[in-house]
Design a protein around this motif. Sequence first.
Motif, mmCIF file in Angstrom:
data_model
loop_
_atom_site.group_PDB
_atom_site.id
_atom_site.type_symbol
_atom_site.label_atom_id
_atom_site.label_comp_id
_atom_site.label_asym_id
_atom_site.label_seq_id
_atom_site.Cartn_x
_atom_site.Cartn_y
_atom_site.Cartn_z
ATOM 1 N N ILE A 1 1.556 -1.430 -4.914
ATOM 2 C CA ILE A 1 2.774 -0.638 -4.758
ATOM 3 C C ILE A 1 3.053 0.061 -6.083
ATOM 4 N N GLN A 2 3.091 1.375 -6.056
ATOM 5 C CA GLN A 2 3.418 2.153 -7.249
ATOM 6 C C GLN A 2 4.730 2.888 -6.996
ATOM 7 N N ILE A 3 5.685 2.700 -7.907
ATOM 8 C CA ILE A 3 7.001 3.321 -7.769
ATOM 9 C C ILE A 3 7.307 4.122 -9.031
ATOM 10 N N ASN A 4 7.573 5.389 -8.850
ATOM 11 C CA ASN A 4 7.947 6.264 -9.955
ATOM 12 C C ASN A 4 9.406 6.672 -9.795
ATOM 13 N N LYS B 1 7.731 -7.125 -4.823
ATOM 14 C CA LYS B 1 7.205 -8.408 -4.360
ATOM 15 C C LYS B 1 6.603 -8.225 -2.970
ATOM 16 N N ILE B 2 5.440 -8.824 -2.746
ATOM 17 C CA ILE B 2 4.779 -8.788 -1.441
ATOM 18 C C ILE B 2 4.576 -10.220 -0.965
ATOM 19 N N THR C 1 -1.030 1.500 -1.527
ATOM 20 C CA THR C 1 -2.465 1.758 -1.395
ATOM 21 C C THR C 1 -3.240 0.458 -1.245
ATOM 22 N N TYR C 2 -4.465 0.609 -0.735
ATOM 23 C CA TYR C 2 -5.430 -0.495 -0.725
ATOM 24 C C TYR C 2 -6.721 0.029 -1.335
ATOM 25 N N GLY D 1 -7.078 1.835 -3.880
ATOM 26 C CA GLY D 1 -6.924 3.211 -4.298
ATOM 27 C C GLY D 1 -6.687 4.211 -3.187
ATOM 28 N N LYS D 2 -6.710 3.759 -1.929
ATOM 29 C CA LYS D 2 -6.521 4.675 -0.799
ATOM 30 C C LYS D 2 -5.164 4.422 -0.156
ATOM 31 N N GLN D 3 -4.436 5.509 0.089
ATOM 32 C CA GLN D 3 -3.076 5.420 0.614
ATOM 33 C C GLN D 3 -3.053 4.957 2.065
ATOM 34 N N LEU D 4 -2.098 4.082 2.380
ATOM 35 C CA LEU D 4 -1.926 3.593 3.743
ATOM 36 C C LEU D 4 -1.247 4.650 4.615
ATOM 37 N N ASN D 5 -1.362 4.465 5.909
ATOM 38 C CA ASN D 5 -0.674 5.329 6.859
ATOM 39 C C ASN D 5 0.840 5.193 6.640
ATOM 40 N N HIS D 6 1.539 6.320 6.470
ATOM 41 C CA HIS D 6 2.958 6.335 6.115
ATOM 42 C C HIS D 6 3.188 5.575 4.814
ATOM 43 N N GLY D 7 2.218 5.657 3.900
ATOM 44 C CA GLY D 7 2.269 4.868 2.669
ATOM 45 C C GLY D 7 2.920 5.545 1.486
#
Length: 232
Positions: A95-98, A106-107, A132-133, A135-141
């Motif tokens: 999870i990257q948050i800017n 937390k997951i 991401t997983y 390095g690839k973005q999830l659907n609606h990620g």
Amino acid sequence: KIPDHTYVGAERKAAGVMVTPSTSTLTVPSSTSTAAPATTTNRRSSYTRTKEPSPQHSICSGRTCEMTDEEIGTFNITCKDDSGEILKGDFHFDIQINGTSPVETKIVNNSDGTYKCTFGPASAGEYTLEVTYKGKQLNHGTWEVNVVEAIGGIQFEDITILFHTTQGGRLKTTGSDLEHFTIDASGDAPPEIFDLEDGRYTLDYHVVPGSNVIDVKAQGKSLGGFPLTWTI
């Protein structure tokens, strides 16, 4: 192959091997110690491919889009493989948050193929989330979160509504019906609807002060259980 010093044509023991002229086979006495036969393992047939999450099929839902700086934002991850089946396991999602301030995340693995995720911005402002997983973005990620300062202890939250479609009186197990839905709702922020691709859909709605109304329709008719109305 006949060992050295073994005479063919006369019954003779040599090197623990019995040679009999009338046969062409070698008989090893039961008392003779021999090596265990070698076994061949077909590596290809015994190899099991470990399934990995598919970023294309794994989906983020229940996403908080509006919150105060005193709240905890949430969203869910439904982990799926390349075939679209829910994948159980313990996988690492990033999870990257800017935004305007550092954010704690937390997951929690629910052990059923879903993950509960929380985040808590320390101050008001605009934030962008990306999940991401490898390095690839999830659907609606990826989405934006508007964080406002809490005033007078009054807080309004996003809610997530889950509904399951039916066909012929049976629950559907496939999705792709988004184009058939229309949504009428109160509030300034339009609700977001997400296809979980298994017949279920989630609807994210930001609660507003006063009267709240949500109505989901298909072919001009309200779905069972809709419209939903309540007052704050």
